[in-house]
Design a protein around this motif. Structure first.
Motif, PDB file in Angstrom:
ATOM      1  N   GLU A 198      -3.702  20.348   0.706  1.00 14.86           N
ATOM      2  CA  GLU A 198      -4.187  21.160   1.856  1.00 14.86           C
ATOM      3  C   GLU A 198      -5.291  22.184   1.643  1.00 14.86           C
ATOM      4  OE1 GLU A 198      -3.795  19.724   4.872  1.00 14.86           O
ATOM      5  OE2 GLU A 198      -2.773  18.177   3.633  1.00 14.86           O
ATOM      6  N   VAL A 199      -4.898  23.171   0.488  1.00 12.06           N
ATOM      7  CA  VAL A 199      -5.613  24.452   0.190  1.00 12.06           C
ATOM      8  C   VAL A 199      -7.146  23.945  -0.186  1.00 12.06           C
ATOM      9  CG1 VAL A 199      -5.037  24.288  -2.147  1.00 12.06           C
ATOM     10  CG2 VAL A 199      -5.876  26.395  -1.021  1.00 12.06           C
ATOM     11  N   ILE A 200      -7.257  22.777  -0.757  1.00 11.37           N
ATOM     12  CA  ILE A 200      -8.573  22.470  -1.237  1.00 11.37           C
ATOM     13  C   ILE A 200      -9.263  21.816   0.120  1.00 11.37           C
ATOM     14  CG2 ILE A 200     -10.080  20.742  -2.645  1.00 11.37           C
ATOM     15  CD1 ILE A 200      -7.713  20.915  -4.507  1.00 11.37           C
ATOM     16  N   TYR A 201      -8.695  20.971   0.906  1.00 12.66           N
ATOM     17  CA  TYR A 201      -9.432  20.434   2.205  1.00 12.66           C
ATOM     18  C   TYR A 201      -9.575  21.401   3.141  1.00 12.66           C
ATOM     19  CZ  TYR A 201      -9.145  15.426   1.395  1.00 12.66           C
ATOM     20  OH  TYR A 201      -9.218  14.077   0.925  1.00 12.66           O
ATOM     21  N   ALA A 202      -8.800  22.870   3.133  1.00 12.89           N
ATOM     22  CA  ALA A 202      -9.101  23.519   4.252  1.00 12.89           C
ATOM     23  C   ALA A 202     -10.191  24.359   3.975  1.00 12.89           C
ATOM     24  CB  ALA A 202      -7.922  24.579   4.006  1.00 12.89           C
ATOM     25  N   THR A 203     -10.827  24.279   2.597  1.00 10.48           N
ATOM     26  CA  THR A 203     -12.242  25.066   2.414  1.00 10.48           C
ATOM     27  C   THR A 203     -13.297  24.104   2.804  1.00 10.48           C
ATOM     28  OG1 THR A 203     -12.153  24.280   0.184  1.00 10.48           O
ATOM     29  CG2 THR A 203     -10.805  26.304   0.723  1.00 10.48           C
ATOM     30  N   GLU A 204     -13.002  22.884   2.936  1.00  9.46           N
ATOM     31  CA  GLU A 204     -14.239  21.842   3.135  1.00  9.46           C
ATOM     32  C   GLU A 204     -14.423  21.616   4.859  1.00  9.46           C
ATOM     33  OE1 GLU A 204     -16.200  20.602   0.654  1.00  9.46           O
ATOM     34  OE2 GLU A 204     -15.293  22.214  -0.472  1.00  9.46           O
ATOM     35  N   ASP A 205     -15.644  21.802   5.174  1.00  9.27           N
ATOM     36  CA  ASP A 205     -15.752  21.197   6.549  1.00  9.27           C
ATOM     37  C   ASP A 205     -16.999  20.216   6.512  1.00  9.27           C
ATOM     38  OD1 ASP A 205     -16.004  21.099   9.303  1.00  9.27           O
ATOM     39  OD2 ASP A 205     -17.387  22.648   9.644  1.00  9.27           O
ATOM     40  N   ASN A 206     -16.260  18.938   6.050  1.00  8.64           N
ATOM     41  CA  ASN A 206     -17.415  17.877   5.755  1.00  8.64           C
ATOM     42  C   ASN A 206     -16.980  16.779   6.661  1.00  8.64           C
ATOM     43  OD1 ASN A 206     -15.107  17.062   4.403  1.00  8.64           O
ATOM     44  ND2 ASN A 206     -16.036  17.413   2.457  1.00  8.64           N
ATOM     45  N   TYR A 207     -17.597  15.920   6.640  1.00  8.44           N
ATOM     46  CA  TYR A 207     -17.353  14.484   7.329  1.00  8.44           C
ATOM     47  C   TYR A 207     -16.019  13.855   6.815  1.00  8.44           C
ATOM     48  CZ  TYR A 207     -17.804   9.396   8.236  1.00  8.44           C
ATOM     49  OH  TYR A 207     -17.639   8.177   8.675  1.00  8.44           O
ATOM     50  N   ASP A 208     -15.762  13.704   5.559  1.00 10.96           N
ATOM     51  CA  ASP A 208     -14.647  13.289   5.184  1.00 10.96           C
ATOM     52  C   ASP A 208     -13.433  13.974   5.678  1.00 10.96           C
ATOM     53  OD1 ASP A 208     -13.734  10.795   3.473  1.00 10.96           O
ATOM     54  OD2 ASP A 208     -12.920  12.328   2.335  1.00 10.96           O
ATOM     55  N   ASN A 209     -13.429  15.113   5.731  1.00  8.15           N
ATOM     56  CA  ASN A 209     -12.272  15.899   6.293  1.00  8.15           C
ATOM     57  C   ASN A 209     -12.115  15.611   7.663  1.00  8.15           C
ATOM     58  OD1 ASN A 209     -10.162  17.633   6.077  1.00  8.15           O
ATOM     59  ND2 ASN A 209     -11.140  19.548   6.392  1.00  8.15           N
ATOM     60  N   ARG A 210     -13.271  15.339   8.588  1.00  8.23           N
ATOM     61  CA  ARG A 210     -12.967  15.116   9.841  1.00  8.23           C
ATOM     62  C   ARG A 210     -12.528  13.680  10.272  1.00  8.23           C
ATOM     63  NH1 ARG A 210     -17.995  18.050   9.832  1.00  8.23           N
ATOM     64  NH2 ARG A 210     -19.306  16.238   9.660  1.00  8.23           N
ATOM     65  N   ILE A 211     -12.768  12.797   9.353  1.00 11.26           N
ATOM     66  CA  ILE A 211     -12.323  11.594   9.245  1.00 11.26           C
ATOM     67  C   ILE A 211     -10.703  11.647   9.090  1.00 11.26           C
ATOM     68  CG2 ILE A 211     -12.226   9.141   8.401  1.00 11.26           C
ATOM     69  CD1 ILE A 211     -14.577   9.576  10.181  1.00 11.26           C
ATOM     70  N   ARG A 212     -10.502  12.368   8.293  1.00 10.82           N
ATOM     71  CA  ARG A 212      -9.056  12.452   7.647  1.00 10.82           C
ATOM     72  C   ARG A 212      -8.282  13.075   8.917  1.00 10.82           C
ATOM     73  NH1 ARG A 212      -5.893  16.764   4.277  1.00 10.82           N
ATOM     74  NH2 ARG A 212      -4.710  15.427   3.142  1.00 10.82           N
ATOM     75  N   GLN A 213      -8.880  14.031   9.826  1.00 14.89           N
ATOM     76  CA  GLN A 213      -8.019  14.516  11.029  1.00 14.89           C
ATOM     77  C   GLN A 213      -8.003  13.518  11.941  1.00 14.89           C
ATOM     78  OE1 GLN A 213      -6.638  17.708  10.971  1.00 14.89           O
ATOM     79  NE2 GLN A 213      -5.767  16.868  12.642  1.00 14.89           N
ATOM     80  N   VAL A 214      -9.002  12.835  12.168  1.00 16.66           N
ATOM     81  CA  VAL A 214      -8.853  11.628  13.225  1.00 16.66           C
ATOM     82  C   VAL A 214      -7.667  10.660  12.777  1.00 16.66           C
ATOM     83  CG1 VAL A 214     -10.090   9.546  14.571  1.00 16.66           C
ATOM     84  CG2 VAL A 214     -11.198  11.718  13.959  1.00 16.66           C
ATOM     85  N   ILE A 215      -7.719  10.514  11.605  1.00 17.62           N
ATOM     86  CA  ILE A 215      -6.449   9.411  11.201  1.00 17.62           C
ATOM     87  C   ILE A 215      -5.073  10.138  11.193  1.00 17.62           C
ATOM     88  CG2 ILE A 215      -5.594   8.095   9.070  1.00 17.62           C
ATOM     89  CD1 ILE A 215      -8.378   8.034   8.213  1.00 17.62           C
ATOM     90  N   ARG A 216      -4.900  11.218  11.012  1.00 13.52           N
ATOM     91  CA  ARG A 216      -3.867  12.138  11.426  1.00 13.52           C
ATOM     92  C   ARG A 216      -3.651  12.042  12.784  1.00 13.52           C
ATOM     93  NH1 ARG A 216      -4.111  17.796   8.155  1.00 13.52           N
ATOM     94  NH2 ARG A 216      -3.026  17.399   6.164  1.00 13.52           N
ATOM     95  N   ASN A 217      -4.329  12.408  13.686  1.00 18.08           N
ATOM     96  CA  ASN A 217      -4.213  12.257  15.102  1.00 18.08           C
ATOM     97  C   ASN A 217      -3.712  11.128  15.447  1.00 18.08           C
ATOM     98  OD1 ASN A 217      -5.073  15.155  15.271  1.00 18.08           O
ATOM     99  ND2 ASN A 217      -7.004  14.540  15.889  1.00 18.08           N
ATOM    100  N   ALA A 218      -4.276   9.815  15.049  1.00 17.88           N
ATOM    101  CA  ALA A 218      -3.725   8.597  15.297  1.00 17.88           C
ATOM    102  C   ALA A 218      -2.301   8.331  15.086  1.00 17.88           C
ATOM    103  CB  ALA A 218      -4.794   7.635  14.729  1.00 17.88           C
ATOM    104  N   ASN A 219      -1.921   8.856  13.748  1.00 13.88           N
ATOM    105  CA  ASN A 219      -0.508   8.780  13.189  1.00 13.88           C
ATOM    106  C   ASN A 219       0.495   9.514  13.929  1.00 13.88           C
ATOM    107  OD1 ASN A 219       1.364   7.877  11.142  1.00 13.88           O
ATOM    108  ND2 ASN A 219       1.376  10.063  10.728  1.00 13.88           N
ATOM    109  N   GLN A 220      -0.155  10.647  14.515  1.00  8.17           N
ATOM    110  CA  GLN A 220       0.787  11.609  15.320  1.00  8.17           C
ATOM    111  C   GLN A 220       0.960  11.061  16.689  1.00  8.17           C
ATOM    112  OE1 GLN A 220       2.469  14.213  14.475  1.00  8.17           O
ATOM    113  NE2 GLN A 220       3.517  14.156  16.282  1.00  8.17           N
TER     114      GLN A 220
END
Length: 303
Positions: free
Chosen positions: A61-83
């Motif tokens: 998380e500490v690595i991803y938190a420093t990255e505002d990129n496309y892949d991180n945004r996709i990851r968040q959508v998948i997380r939201n779907a899981n939630q």
């Protein structure tokens, strides 16, 4: 974190787990790339670093938190779907996945795996695929990062996602009645969880593993093993204060004691049933069905 700190952390954690570079990097990168990373010169993408972190049980998380990129945004959508799925909104979960489906080919390997797994689980829950297709899809997802995966060769170290896939595969084989396969998978998951140096994280994983493993052992009439694993599950539930799963582990123990039926077993089973009843709450999984199972076991014990 800078490159040197990242490489040092990966190397120290790998040695702590007692694994070589080839074991760690399989399905993620080649060995020479890992050597460069460990030496503080990781000329590789963030996704590879995060996969290595995840496989070593380190938080990425500490690595991803420093990255505002496309892949991180996709990851968040998948997380939201899981939630959304966790909270019972399957329609919303499927809708969220559909918003990114067209871009699947551009996903990182990790996000492809995450997407495939949650999509498979949602389609199964929705009745669109059968259990055999579910297992096939999950095994295909595992091979994205573990190309050598097979039932005869389980990974020695796993990311959280890989461990989750293996749990889903194990439970699916149990549903099919292939309990011996499920047992071998659950025992492997148990060993991996026990090797985690984060005691609380390890314990939280062990709760469901012990419950499912003791259940499969009981069904296959390995009653003494089932009792021992269920008792371990009870101890772990008390350690992490998991009052939802505690009565389920107690029930498994009581069930196997009843059917082992050695000297004193039934008296101990009766005691457990009396005790677990006070822990049954609306938060207990499938509480209505569970109470029916308790009543059925009581009839066996008292008839």
């Amino acid at each position: 974190m800078d490159k040197i700190a990242i490489g040092k952390l990966i190397k120290e954690r790998r040695k702590e787990l007692g694994i070589n570079q080839q074991t760690l990097c399989i399905g993620i990168c080649n060995r020479s790339a890992l050597s460069r990373i460990e030496n503080g010169e990781p000329n590789v993408g963030i996704d590879i670093i995060c996969q290595l972190f995840d496989r070593l049980g380190l938080s990425s998380e500490v690595i991803y938190a420093t990255e505002d990129n496309y892949d991180n945004r996709i990851r968040q959508v998948i997380r939201n779907a899981n939630q959304a799925d966790v909270t019972g909104n399957r329609v919303e979960a499927l809708r969220l996945l559909d918003t990114i489906a067209a871009d699947y080919d551009s996903f990182s390997l990790q996000n492809k795996q995450r997407y495939d797994v949650i999509n498979t689980m949602l389609l199964y829950e929705d009745g669109r695929i059968n259990i055999e297709t579910k297992i096939g899809n999950l095994e295909k997802s595992m091979k994205l990062t573990r190309p050598d995966y097979c039932l005869e060769k389980f990974p020695l170290v796993m990311t959280d996602m890989e461990a989750q896939i293996l749990r889903y595969i194990a439970s699916s084989y149990a549903i099919l009645g292939e309990h011996e396969i499920a047992i071998s998978l659950y025992y492997h998951l148990k060993r991996c969880a026990e090797n985690d140096t984060n005691r609380v994280k390890s314990a939280n994983r062990l709760v469901s593993i012990c419950y499912n493993l003791s259940k499969c052992l009981g069904v296959t009439e390995k009653f003494s093993e089932s009792i021992a694993i269920a008792e371990e599950g009870i101890d772990v539930c008390n350690f992490v204060n998991d009052m939802a799963m505690l009565p389920l582990c107690m029930y498994n123990c009581a069930w196997s004691l009843t059917y082992r039926n050695e000297n004193g077993d039934r008296e101990e089973a009766k005691r457990l049933l009396d005790e677990l009843s006070k822990y049954c709450t609306p938060q207990t999984p499938y509480i209505d069905e569970f109470r029916i199972k308790i009543d059925e076991l009581r009839r066996v014990l008292y008839d």
